[in-house]
Design an enzyme around this catalytic site. Structure first.
Site, mmCIF file in Angstrom:
data_model
loop_
_atom_site.group_PDB
_atom_site.id
_atom_site.type_symbol
_atom_site.label_atom_id
_atom_site.label_comp_id
_atom_site.label_asym_id
_atom_site.label_seq_id
_atom_site.Cartn_x
_atom_site.Cartn_y
_atom_site.Cartn_z
ATOM 1 N N GLU A 1 -47.289 19.629 41.320
ATOM 2 C CA GLU A 1 -48.169 20.655 42.752
ATOM 3 C C GLU A 1 -48.007 20.403 43.890
ATOM 4 O O GLU A 1 -48.949 19.677 44.830
ATOM 5 C CB GLU A 1 -49.082 21.582 42.219
ATOM 6 C CG GLU A 1 -49.186 22.247 41.217
ATOM 7 C CD GLU A 1 -50.226 23.136 41.155
ATOM 8 O OE1 GLU A 1 -50.662 23.615 42.462
ATOM 9 O OE2 GLU A 1 -49.882 24.505 40.371
ATOM 10 N N GLU B 1 -48.539 25.279 33.360
ATOM 11 C CA GLU B 1 -49.294 25.730 33.980
ATOM 12 C C GLU B 1 -49.481 27.461 33.837
ATOM 13 O O GLU B 1 -48.187 27.468 34.312
ATOM 14 C CB GLU B 1 -49.638 25.089 35.087
ATOM 15 C CG GLU B 1 -50.694 23.766 34.763
ATOM 16 C CD GLU B 1 -51.344 23.708 36.067
ATOM 17 O OE1 GLU B 1 -51.790 24.494 36.744
ATOM 18 O OE2 GLU B 1 -51.474 22.007 36.397
HETATM 19 C C1 NOJ Z 1 -52.386 23.795 39.361
HETATM 20 C C2 NOJ Z 1 -53.411 22.760 39.173
HETATM 21 O O1 NOJ Z 1 -52.575 21.625 38.911
HETATM 22 C C3 NOJ Z 1 -54.769 22.430 38.735
HETATM 23 O O2 NOJ Z 1 -54.672 21.544 39.042
HETATM 24 C C4 NOJ Z 1 -55.548 23.466 38.976
HETATM 25 O O3 NOJ Z 1 -57.101 23.633 38.566
HETATM 26 C C5 NOJ Z 1 -55.218 25.484 38.858
HETATM 27 N N1 NOJ Z 1 -53.869 25.214 38.997
HETATM 28 C C6 NOJ Z 1 -55.737 26.282 38.861
HETATM 29 O O4 NOJ Z 1 -56.305 26.605 40.155
#
Ligand code: NOJ
Length: 446
Positions: free
Chosen positions: A169, A356
């Site tokens: 991200e 994710e």
């Molecule tokens: C994106 C991130 O990669 C991760 O580190 C985070 O905990 C989750 N989303 C939830 O916000």
């Protein structure tokens, strides 16, 4: 009753669960590890909810065997986690800390012994603090520093690790970390954000090239956060504002990588050209084997005269009378379908994986059990939408739940619980939630 079976997604589909070093490991200064920007940021007053730190987090550093055993017990074949740069290179560059390499070798080997495939993310936001003191992502040298780290990881783990993700991200670590200042390193303003964007893109492509050249059989990807965007009304101004938000949230990093250049409908982004050097048009491209998409929600966007640079604001989910997660994000399963469709429309993305997706809800342990029907329904309904996109011909080849255990949710601390496994942060006891049992049953289907 599930609306699908595992086999509906095909034999080759990668089922998994994701985590990240800083959010789980703890042991922040153990065995020679150097300080990262998050180690430093969490010591600052007022930056993390309730002043929490990740000094212990889930103690994955010491309990990795127990957690990988749980991955196996849940029938999850793929485990995505990240490598902490400062365990390997405490100062970010230069001297290597062998204890850090030994540690990740143990984690990787233990995964393989248990029949769990390790998927490595190389940068999940924990830049060495020593490099931040030299400008961090605003200093173009970061591309070389990162390259050094990627080379060491490829040489150390490449004989056993097949699946790699260069970055996690980039829009979040540059946007929240170098523009809004709500994440480490807490810098603000366009003068930090714009160079950080360009250097992150260069580093991502450079990292991809290094891995590709060294690891002939590896599958190399990178991951992007993305949200389905809709304008608040059909007024011209809202539609244009939604397009600008889409450029920043969804297009900013993938398009230069694909060779399409940076989006040109956000005036503030034009400054990025000032950071270009000869050859950069080529250097920002890389043909990844897969693109990891990380989607949680949709955003509704409204024109806003008062929001500098972008002229757009998000209409908060809590003001829209919609179901919410503990992060204040709208529960909106069709988002993931639209996102897969959107990225599938880029002709040169080879393969999409959902690296994710998940939800934070308040969980309670009662008689050694955690009943979390909202999380279970969230994951179920999202998967239904992933399958819909796949059945319509989108090349989506995997789904990873965020996350295995409740962990340190950055500026939000330990309050949002995303895990399939509950962690009692006083005793560090793990308890599989009912959503975890549900996932185990789904993945156990023959
Ligand atoms: C994106 C991130 O990669 C991760 O580190 C985070 O905990 C989750 N989303 C939830 O916000």
């Amino acid at each position: 009753m599930n609306k699908f079976k595992k086999i509906d997604f095909g034999e080759e589909f990668h089922w998994g669960v994701s985590a990240a070093a800083f959010q789980t490991e703890g042991a922040c200064y153990k065995d020679g590890k150097g300080q990262s920007i998050w180690d430093e940021f969490t010591t600052r007053k007022g930056k993390i909810l309730n002043g929490e730190t990740a000094l212990t987090a889930c103690d994955f550093y010491h309990r990795y065997q127990e957690d990988i055993d749980i991955v196996k017990q849940l029938n999850i074949p793929n485990f995505r986690f990240s490598i902490s740069w400062t365990r390997i290179l405490p100062e970010g560059t230069g001297e290597v800390n062998q204890a850090g390499i030994d540690y990740y070798n143990k984690v990787i080997d233990y995964c393989l012994q248990q029949g769990v495939e390790p998927w490595l993310t190389l940068y999940h936001w924990d830049l060495p603090y020593a490099l931040e003191l030299k400008g961090g992502w605003t200093n173009r040298e970061v591309v070389n520093w990162f390259g050094e780290f990627v080379n060491i990881c490829a040489d150390s783990f490449g004989d056993r690790v097949k699946y790699w993700m260069v970055m996690n991200e980039p829009s979040v670590f540059t946007g929240a970390g170098y523009f809004l200042g709500i994440h480490a390193p807490g810098r603000t303003g366009l003068k930090n954000f714009i160079p950080a964007i360009h250097h992150a893109v260069l580093a991502m492509a450079t990292g991809g090239r290094i891995l590709k050249q060294k690891l002939l059989d590896a599958e190399i990807g990178t991951t992007f956060s993305c949200s389905h965007i809709e304008p608040h009304t059909q007024r011209h101004k809202d539609i244009a504002a939604a397009k600008r938000a889409d450029a920043l949230i969804n297009r900013l990093f993938i398009e230069p990588i694909l060779g399409l250049g940076y989006p040109d409908n956000v005036p503030a982004l034009k400054k990025i050209k000032n950071y270009f050097q000869a050859g950069d048009e080529e250097a920002i491209k890389f043909d990844f084997d897969f693109i990891g998409l990380q989607n949680y929600t949709r955003e509704i966007v409204q024109y806003s005269f008062f929001t500098p640079y972008i002229g757009a604001r998000l209409v908060k989910a809590k003001d829209r009378n919609v179901p919410l997660t503990d992060m204040g994000w709208e529960v909106h399963p069709p988002s993931i379908y639209y996102i897969i469709k959107k990225y599938s429309a880029y002709s040169n993305i080879k393969k999409i994986l959902i690296t994710e997706n998940g939800a934070a809800f308040p969980d309670k342990i009662e008689q050694n059990e955690v009943d979390d029907p909202k999380r279970l329904a969230y994951i179920h309904d999202m998967l239904e939408q992933v399958l819909k996109a796949k059945n319509e011909g989108c090349n989506v080849q995997g789904y990873f739940v965020w996350t295995l255990t409740d962990n340190f949710e950055w500026a939000e601390g330990y309050h949002p619980r995303f895990g399939l496994v509950h962690v009692d942060f006083d005793t560090l006891k793990r308890t599989i939630k009912n959503s975890g049992h549900w996932y185990r049953e789904l993945l156990g289907e023959q």
